[in-house]
Design an enzyme around this catalytic site. Structure first.
Site, mmCIF file in Angstrom:
data_model
loop_
_atom_site.group_PDB
_atom_site.id
_atom_site.type_symbol
_atom_site.label_atom_id
_atom_site.label_comp_id
_atom_site.label_asym_id
_atom_site.label_seq_id
_atom_site.Cartn_x
_atom_site.Cartn_y
_atom_site.Cartn_z
ATOM 1 C CB SER A 113 -1.018 0.101 1.173
ATOM 2 O OG SER A 113 -2.003 -0.909 1.082
ATOM 3 C CG ASN B 282 6.592 -6.954 9.047
ATOM 4 O OD1 ASN B 282 6.701 -8.405 9.399
ATOM 5 N ND2 ASN B 282 5.926 -6.519 8.062
ATOM 6 C CB CYS C 131 1.582 -8.494 9.390
ATOM 7 S SG CYS C 131 0.407 -7.110 9.621
ATOM 8 C CD GLU D 188 4.383 -9.400 6.746
ATOM 9 O OE1 GLU D 188 3.759 -9.793 7.778
ATOM 10 O OE2 GLU D 188 3.791 -8.514 6.002
ATOM 11 C CB THR E 69 -2.085 -9.375 0.345
ATOM 12 O OG1 THR E 69 -2.797 -10.661 0.634
ATOM 13 C CG2 THR E 69 -0.834 -9.877 -0.151
ATOM 14 C CB THR F 270 -5.416 -2.819 1.617
ATOM 15 O OG1 THR F 270 -5.349 -2.560 3.314
ATOM 16 C CG2 THR F 270 -6.256 -1.860 0.993
HETATM 17 N N1 UDP Z 1 0.948 -2.371 7.726
HETATM 18 C C1 UDP Z 1 0.720 -1.264 8.499
HETATM 19 N N2 UDP Z 1 -0.502 -0.778 8.821
HETATM 20 C C2 UDP Z 1 -1.797 -1.462 8.290
HETATM 21 C C3 UDP Z 1 -1.509 -2.597 7.481
HETATM 22 C C4 UDP Z 1 -0.289 -3.165 7.277
HETATM 23 O O1 UDP Z 1 1.707 -0.825 8.968
HETATM 24 O O2 UDP Z 1 -2.720 -0.804 8.602
HETATM 25 C C5 UDP Z 1 2.213 -2.658 7.306
HETATM 26 C C6 UDP Z 1 2.785 -4.169 8.007
HETATM 27 O O3 UDP Z 1 4.182 -3.922 8.246
HETATM 28 C C7 UDP Z 1 2.366 -5.207 7.503
HETATM 29 C C8 UDP Z 1 2.709 -4.824 5.984
HETATM 30 O O4 UDP Z 1 2.277 -3.547 5.885
HETATM 31 O O5 UDP Z 1 3.050 -6.342 7.809
HETATM 32 C C9 UDP Z 1 1.897 -5.739 4.816
HETATM 33 O O6 UDP Z 1 0.553 -5.822 5.295
HETATM 34 P P1 UDP Z 1 -0.521 -5.952 4.154
HETATM 35 O O7 UDP Z 1 0.039 -7.043 3.320
HETATM 36 O O8 UDP Z 1 -1.883 -6.337 4.794
HETATM 37 O O9 UDP Z 1 -0.601 -4.709 3.698
HETATM 38 P P2 UDP Z 1 -1.371 -3.987 1.931
HETATM 39 O O10 UDP Z 1 -0.232 -3.769 1.040
HETATM 40 O O11 UDP Z 1 -2.118 -5.032 1.354
HETATM 41 O O12 UDP Z 1 -1.905 -2.719 2.464
#
Ligand code: UDP
Length: 558
Positions: free
Chosen positions: A63, A260, A262, A264, A408, A410
């Site tokens: 994101s 981090n 979550c 991973e 993933t 979002t």
């Molecule tokens: N993360 C964050 N805040 C959020 C969601 C995610 O800081 O509200 C960070 C966190 O380090 C997490 C990483 O983004 O491990 C990846 O999360 P995700 O794959 O759900 O993110 P997306 O890219 O789908 O938004």
């Protein structure tokens, strides 16, 4: 092409004024491709390749990249780990740094293991130390305040070693509800601890300030407390510290202490990592994965993520330095559960677990090749000579790690596929997103699967929409197996997929082992043991209904 959920998410946070999703992908592709010019290459060609991957929803970066690309100070990475040393200066310096990272859209992980325990002496004041958990509360409040103005919710991971004297306080820190809401907690589990549990041995808790044994506890008692809390509320998770460090590609640069938020992505202090995920549902052809096309996608995605490292505007000089030293990237997958449905394979089967391993083995193998080619052309990551790669016959490598499986959360909504390697949570979803709004959708892959077999009757459609499951219908047993949802799948199979994916993934794998409400504490203990024995780097459980506020709820009514 976008679901109503995807449109809502995109409008709320991702699209700039008047921007369409296609504009957004052009913005992101153009921004990242600028790094090609720095390397003396044609940025237009790269931008076009990146844009097409995103337009096809076959690859999406994390994101922060989607949101921030194109801005003047564009911070593109999702994951950060910061060190916390046993001094007030370090604790508050890191808190300030975490606030800056949250403001830029990143999440932060910390190990509090180096802090002296509560009630230990403080020589400067002659008083008593307040301990790691008290400082976690300060971090939590700061995160809460900063998030009002941030691009997205700042998330934190707190880790404490299982031999820290405050470990019991840490394990039970979230027992009183509504505290530490901006934190995920993980206990750093050592091999020594798991052996003590197996043997029923006592276990020493050690003051990190001076190495002194503070007290000795029964390892099994501590393990039971951990299990009890995870059973009650899903937290803490486990972070298998020795396993993680066995796979450290640059041991000379130091050891991992925390991942981090979550969990991973284990990182060294001040490292950051950019993640990106391949939507496998776009790569199914003729009853199999189209591995030829997957290869091309992997190579372009590695080029994209590697360029992010050069173009990223880092929130702190120390982060820029540590990140550029190892150039870690984390390419992963999403949509796996739907691929199994498309291929008519139950998630809970050996065939599916094998396929998970085969896909990740292929992706990591190809991503390494792509990184080796980039390394030969543009230079290896600076710490390459001191890394494990020369000893494994690699002449060059651009990135110290290439694969990570992100949640993933979002980007899978934007791509319209299931998240990461998770089974479908339900066949129809009500999602509470963006400050309490409820969005509903029936899974399109499931509708197609049933329609192709002339089984999508009005009655079945109604059952799916209301209950999110076909478990109680008269559909054939095999169909019900293929369409089984997360809580209908035995925890054993969740862990089997986690372990199979981990075996072929450089960094960690995000996975929640869902359990039915009736699951026992013994079931949780069995999952923890299976995950450790299976070589997982971490594991998190979630028992249905054990938290009042669930982000995901199955079905639209029940
Ligand atoms: N993360 C964050 N805040 C959020 C969601 C995610 O800081 O509200 C960070 C966190 O380090 C997490 C990483 O983004 O491990 C990846 O999360 P995700 O794959 O759900 O993110 P997306 O890219 O789908 O938004």
């Amino acid at each position: 092409m976008f679901s109503s959920e995807a449109e809502a998410v995109l409008q709320a946070r991702y699209l700039k004024d008047g921007e369409t999703p296609a504009d957004m992908f052009r913005r992101v592709a153009g921004h990242v491709a600028q790094a090609e010019t720095r390397n003396g290459r044609d940025s237009f060609r790269a931008a076009d390749e990146y844009r097409r991957l995103m337009d096809d929803l076959v690859f999406l970066p994390n994101s922060p990249t989607l949101i921030n690309a194109g801005k003047a100070r564009a911070q593109l990475a999702a994951c950060f780990v910061l060190p916390v040393d046993d001094s007030l200066t370090s604790i508050f310096e890191t808190l300030k740094n975490a606030a800056l990272i949250h403001q830029s859209g990143g999440g932060t992980g910390f190990s509090f293991s180096r802090l002296r325990p509560a009630c230990d002496r403080v020589s400067t004041t002659g008083g008593e130390a307040s301990g790691p958990v008290s400082f976690m509360h300060i971090y939590d409040v700061a995160t809460q305040v900063v998030k009002q103005g941030a691009a997205r919710r700042g998330a934190n991971m707190a880790v404490l070693r299982v031999d820290h004297p405050d470990i019991e306080q840490f394990i039970t820190a979230k027992r009183s509800h509504d505290v530490l809401n901006n934190f995920n907690l993980s206990v750093a589990i050592t091999d020594d601890f798991m052996q003590a549990v197996a043997a029923g041995r006592p276990y020493a808790l050690v003051n990190p300030r001076n190495g002194g044994v503070v007290k000795t506890v029964a390892a099994r008692g501590l393990f039971s407390l951990l299990v009890r809390m995870a059973w009650e509320s899903g937290e803490p998770g486990l972070f298998f510290l020795d396993t993680v460090n066995r796979y450290n590609p640059t041991p000379g640069l130091g050891a991992f202490e925390a991942p981090n938020p979550c969990s991973e992505q284990p990182l060294l202090p001040y490292e950051s990592c950019v993640l990106g995920s391949i939507n496998l549902t776009r790569l199914v052809a003729g009853g199999d994965i189209d591995f030829g096309r997957l290869r091309q996608v992997v190579h372009t995605a590695v080029s994209f993520l590697d360029n992010v490292i050069d173009i990223n505007d880092y929130p702190l000089p120390a982060v820029a330095e540590a990140t550029r030293r190892t150039r870690k990237i984390g390419l992963g997958i999403m949509g796996l559960a739907e691929v199994f449905i498309m291929l008519d394979i139950p998630y809970a089967s050996e065939a599916a677990v094998k396929l998970t391993g085969r896909i990740l083995e292929f992706i990591t193998g190809e991503a390494r090749q792509a990184s080796a080619l980039l390394g030969a052309e543009r230079g290896s990551f600076p710490a390459f000579a001191a890394s494990v790669y020369p000893g494994r016959g690699f002449a060059a490598m651009r990135n110290a790690t290439v694969t990570t499986i992100a949640p993933t959360g979002t980007i899978s909504i934007i791509a319209g596929c299931s998240s990461g390697i998770e089974p479908l949570f339900a066949l129809a979803l009500s999602r509470r997103v963006l400050e309490g709004r409820v969005l509903t959708s029936v899974n399109r892959t499931v509708v197609d699967y049933l329609s192709q077999r002339n089984l999508y009757t009005e009655e079945i459609a109604e059952t799916i929409a209301t209950c999110g499951s076909v478990a109680d219908t008269a559909l054939p047993a095999r169909i019900k197996e293929v369409l089984a949802t997360a809580r209908e799948i035995a925890p054993y199979w969740h862990v089997a997929h986690l372990a199979a994916a981990q075996m072929f993934t450089d960094n960690g794998v995000s996975k929640t082992v869902n359990m039915p409400h009736e699951a026992s504490e013994a079931d949780v203990a069995a999952i923890f043991r299976q995950a450790y024995a299976g070589g997982c780097k971490g594991v998190t459980v979630y028992r249905d209904g054990s938290r009042a506020e669930q982000v995901l709820t199955g079905g639209t009514v029940c």
